[in-house]
Write an enzyme that holds these catalytic residues in place. Sequence first.
Site, PDB file in Angstrom:
ATOM      1  N   CYS A  60       2.354 -16.815 -10.970  1.00 54.65           N
ATOM      2  CA  CYS A  60       2.427 -17.833  -9.920  1.00 54.65           C
ATOM      3  C   CYS A  60       2.070 -17.206  -8.574  1.00 54.65           C
ATOM      4  CB  CYS A  60       3.827 -18.427  -9.864  1.00 54.65           C
ATOM      5  SG  CYS A  60       4.005 -19.716  -8.598  1.00 54.65           S
ATOM      6  N   CYS A  64       8.339 -17.010  -3.812  1.00 57.40           N
ATOM      7  CA  CYS A  64       9.765 -17.353  -3.851  1.00 57.40           C
ATOM      8  C   CYS A  64      10.566 -16.102  -4.202  1.00 57.40           C
ATOM      9  CB  CYS A  64      10.013 -18.448  -4.876  1.00 57.40           C
ATOM     10  SG  CYS A  64       8.971 -19.915  -4.650  1.00 57.40           S
ATOM     11  N   CYS A  67      12.230 -15.467  -7.707  1.00 58.99           N
ATOM     12  CA  CYS A  67      11.525 -15.843  -8.940  1.00 58.99           C
ATOM     13  C   CYS A  67      10.779 -14.681  -9.591  1.00 58.99           C
ATOM     14  CB  CYS A  67      10.551 -16.980  -8.644  1.00 58.99           C
ATOM     15  SG  CYS A  67       9.753 -17.614 -10.154  1.00 58.99           S
ATOM     16  N   CYS A 104      12.824 -30.743 -20.743  1.00 63.81           N
ATOM     17  CA  CYS A 104      12.219 -30.398 -19.468  1.00 63.81           C
ATOM     18  C   CYS A 104      11.178 -29.299 -19.672  1.00 63.81           C
ATOM     19  CB  CYS A 104      13.285 -29.919 -18.493  1.00 63.81           C
ATOM     20  SG  CYS A 104      14.676 -31.062 -18.322  1.00 63.81           S
ATOM     21  N   CYS A 135      10.979 -34.494 -18.518  1.00 58.71           N
ATOM     22  CA  CYS A 135      10.992 -33.996 -17.148  1.00 58.71           C
ATOM     23  C   CYS A 135       9.990 -32.853 -17.074  1.00 58.71           C
ATOM     24  CB  CYS A 135      12.386 -33.512 -16.759  1.00 58.71           C
ATOM     25  SG  CYS A 135      12.497 -32.830 -15.068  1.00 58.71           S
ATOM     26  N   CYS A 195      14.490 -35.208  -9.858  1.00 60.13           N
ATOM     27  CA  CYS A 195      15.422 -34.126 -10.164  1.00 60.13           C
ATOM     28  C   CYS A 195      15.248 -33.100  -9.045  1.00 60.13           C
ATOM     29  CB  CYS A 195      15.112 -33.517 -11.530  1.00 60.13           C
ATOM     30  SG  CYS A 195      16.136 -32.093 -11.959  1.00 60.13           S
ATOM     31  N   ARG A 267      24.016 -31.074 -12.206  1.00 61.89           N
ATOM     32  CA  ARG A 267      23.797 -30.210 -13.368  1.00 61.89           C
ATOM     33  C   ARG A 267      24.130 -28.755 -13.069  1.00 61.89           C
ATOM     34  NH1 ARG A 267      18.274 -30.647 -14.613  1.00 61.89           N
ATOM     35  NH2 ARG A 267      18.804 -32.500 -15.799  1.00 61.89           N
TER      36      ARG A 267
END
Length: 353
Positions: A60, A64, A67, A104, A135, A195, A267
């Site tokens: 990616c 972040c 991550c 998901c 999702c 979400c 959640r």
Amino acid sequence: MTQTADAAAVRHDWRADEVQALFALPFADLIYRAQSAHRAHFDANEVQLSTLMSIKTGACPEDCAYCPQSVRFDTGLEREALLPLEQVRDAAQRARAAGATRFCMGAAWRSPKDRDLEKVIDMVQAVKDEGLETCVTLGMLKARQAEKLKAAGLDYYNHNLDTSPEYYQDIITTRTYEDRLDTLGHVRDAGIKVCCGGIVGMGETPLDRAELLCQLANLPEHPQSVPINNLVQVEGTPLHGVDPIDELDFVRTIAVAKIMMPASYVRLSAGREQMSEATQTLCFLAGANSIFYGDQLLTTSNPAHLKDLALLDKLGMQPEASPKYSDIDAGHAPSADRAPQGARQPSAAARAS
């Protein structure tokens, strides 16, 4: 209006000082208010089960700080291309057999290319055919992409705000807070359920947690699903070694989220494997009523599904058969001999993280 009725009200005008006052309540009072708000909208003894699968892992371009999938950090994570459709279908079948009602799918993209989106749409339709809610989390979306996903039958789109606007630049520099809010707007406008939550334990202040919850609760529509992640520290990421959040402060975050967004699922997401059964129980008492279910999240491990079922049974709770916002058929009873992600074993690097 009574305190109990007030705690169950749906508002979009929260101020940070009000949220800080909630966090400062005596613990018993806070839990009472959260549980009261929860019971006004949900069965307090049911938990929605979602299974999460990485359909494209690593490489990616974002930065972040939490991550392991960022190309900027050396975490030993093995990159994987977009998975084949049949592998996703098989995992969805296993998830439903184990009792999950939502499947998901996460892809490590800044934003999806149209050719990739078409492949994801095929996956969404295949998972829907298995009788599960769907999702996806694919990064930033354009309005027309959100409309395509809605036309394909997508139920939820996940796009977290992560933290407060003030702390955001300490965590991410490759996209702005407004970019995230724009994607949420495209998703809402397309008629897809949202979400959206955040991550705590990243070195943020208590005020940052209050500001994050203000951002979420003051959206034009509350996210139907609010994942609260407790940072899973991965060696090689900038946040490895940061002081973790106190467990009772995490429970307080769950409780305040429930009071502020009482009709939303809250959640327990990443970080559950590091939590004791007692902490998870307090989170359920504070209004958490959804978990990621299965032995693997995107790149980090998760409690075994049989362990989760055993805990729910110990508490006299049970998996939710048909989620509140869903029109899918009631799910099958959980099967003890099939794991949600048995078709896809994590790599050595993922297990190590």
